[in-house]
Enzyme design. Sequence first.
Site, PDB file in Angstrom:
ATOM      1  N   PRO A   2       0.746  -1.227   0.000  1.00 46.90           N
ATOM      2  CA  PRO A   2       0.000   0.000   0.000  1.00 46.90           C
ATOM      3  C   PRO A   2       0.783   1.289   0.000  1.00 46.90           C
ATOM      4  O   PRO A   2       1.410   1.639   0.986  1.00 46.90           O
ATOM      5  CB  PRO A   2      -0.726  -0.075   1.346  1.00 46.90           C
ATOM      6  CG  PRO A   2       0.198  -0.875   2.228  1.00 46.90           C
ATOM      7  CD  PRO A   2       1.208  -1.513   1.359  1.00 46.90           C
ATOM      8  N   GLU A   3       0.741   2.006  -1.087  1.00 51.16           N
ATOM      9  CA  GLU A   3       0.893   3.455  -1.006  1.00 51.16           C
ATOM     10  C   GLU A   3      -0.479   3.941  -1.466  1.00 51.16           C
ATOM     11  O   GLU A   3      -1.395   3.124  -1.615  1.00 51.16           O
ATOM     12  CB  GLU A   3       2.033   3.948  -1.899  1.00 51.16           C
ATOM     13  CG  GLU A   3       3.404   3.575  -1.333  1.00 51.16           C
ATOM     14  CD  GLU A   3       4.572   4.266  -2.012  1.00 51.16           C
ATOM     15  OE1 GLU A   3       4.433   5.444  -2.368  1.00 51.16           O
ATOM     16  OE2 GLU A   3       5.614   3.642  -2.185  1.00 51.16           O
ATOM     17  N   ARG A 116       2.703  -8.559   8.669  1.00 50.60           N
ATOM     18  CA  ARG A 116       3.560  -7.813   9.607  1.00 50.60           C
ATOM     19  C   ARG A 116       2.779  -7.119  10.711  1.00 50.60           C
ATOM     20  O   ARG A 116       3.371  -6.612  11.659  1.00 50.60           O
ATOM     21  CB  ARG A 116       4.422  -6.802   8.832  1.00 50.60           C
ATOM     22  CG  ARG A 116       5.473  -7.499   7.997  1.00 50.60           C
ATOM     23  CD  ARG A 116       6.286  -6.534   7.180  1.00 50.60           C
ATOM     24  NE  ARG A 116       7.245  -5.798   7.990  1.00 50.60           N
ATOM     25  CZ  ARG A 116       8.069  -4.883   7.499  1.00 50.60           C
ATOM     26  NH1 ARG A 116       8.030  -4.589   6.212  1.00 50.60           N
ATOM     27  NH2 ARG A 116       8.903  -4.264   8.274  1.00 50.60           N
ATOM     28  N   ARG A 159      12.566  25.341   6.095  1.00 50.85           N
ATOM     29  CA  ARG A 159      12.736  23.954   6.545  1.00 50.85           C
ATOM     30  C   ARG A 159      14.028  23.380   5.982  1.00 50.85           C
ATOM     31  O   ARG A 159      14.294  23.500   4.788  1.00 50.85           O
ATOM     32  CB  ARG A 159      11.533  23.108   6.077  1.00 50.85           C
ATOM     33  CG  ARG A 159      10.207  23.600   6.638  1.00 50.85           C
ATOM     34  CD  ARG A 159       9.993  23.138   8.053  1.00 50.85           C
ATOM     35  NE  ARG A 159       9.758  21.711   8.114  1.00 50.85           N
ATOM     36  CZ  ARG A 159       8.540  21.165   8.114  1.00 50.85           C
ATOM     37  NH1 ARG A 159       7.479  21.917   8.065  1.00 50.85           N
ATOM     38  NH2 ARG A 159       8.399  19.868   8.196  1.00 50.85           N
TER      39      ARG A 159
END
Length: 278
Positions: A2-3, A116, A159
């Site tokens: 999954p992304e 997992r 940043r």
Amino acid sequence: MPELPEVECLTNAVRATALGWTVSDVRFLRQDLRAPIPTKRFKALFTGQKLSEISRRSKYMLWKVDGQGYGIFHLGMSGNFLMRPTGEVQMKHTHAVFTLSRPRRKDVYLHFVDPRRFGIIDCCTLTELEDHKYFRELGPEPLSCENLADHLFTRSRRRKQPIKAFLMDAKNVVGVGNIYASEALFRAGIRPLKAAGKVNTSAYERLAQAVDETLTAAIAAGGTTFRDFRNADGNPGYFALRLNVYDRAGAACGQCGEKIRQVKLAGRSTFYCRRCQA
DNA sequence: CAACCCACCTGACTGC
DNA sequence: TGCAGTCAGGTGGGTT
């Protein structure tokens, strides 16, 4: 598996099968994944109720019951939903089985599998959702954000964090995981290690465009993967998506022939071309 | 606050 | 064949 594109495709597949069906039974085979599963609350919320909406926000899949609330699913690194004609547990890491029923139709079973166990199963009422801790700090959806480039540029000022880590932080924009971060930065011609605050507006324009194109292409590719979802063993993979840099360390860049580099960045493998990415 | 590091897990793969 | 070490698509929490 999954992304964002995988969750999008899986959500579409689940919607095609489950929308308008009644959840006649909910069975949990364990009490916790990454976090405890509110098993009693979940069962009370869903048992005997019709699914009125199946949607995706960030990498979460949401099941809605009108007037009641939402089921919340996250697939972690290895989670998946399998659609099966039986509720019999067939896989070692099956953690939940949902029975879907509809008059004059055979029952369908959705198996939540996650070796997992980094996934999440949770639920909340309709009003709790927007303030839920998994949702309240999320950034915009990359495929429907009005002006992602401006948003990222503004948020990134001063940043020093590498642009790749910045892009993968869901507070800035959701859904860009480790593979698509490297791919989008390649497409935009930006080095992953460059400080987010030093990336200029035109580079953010290219990046926003690249994120859109990369995710859209992956969804199209994932769609083919998921077409036979009902019969598949649920292993989508990325075979349909042509990766330019991810997992290609040492191979020749398709654009210039330079060797693809691999570095560790914020603990994650990162791939880029020194010549194509400034 | 921003940036980093780690933990949470199993399984696949590598090299000895 | 086995065993140790490494790596994997995510993310929340804790520490500097």
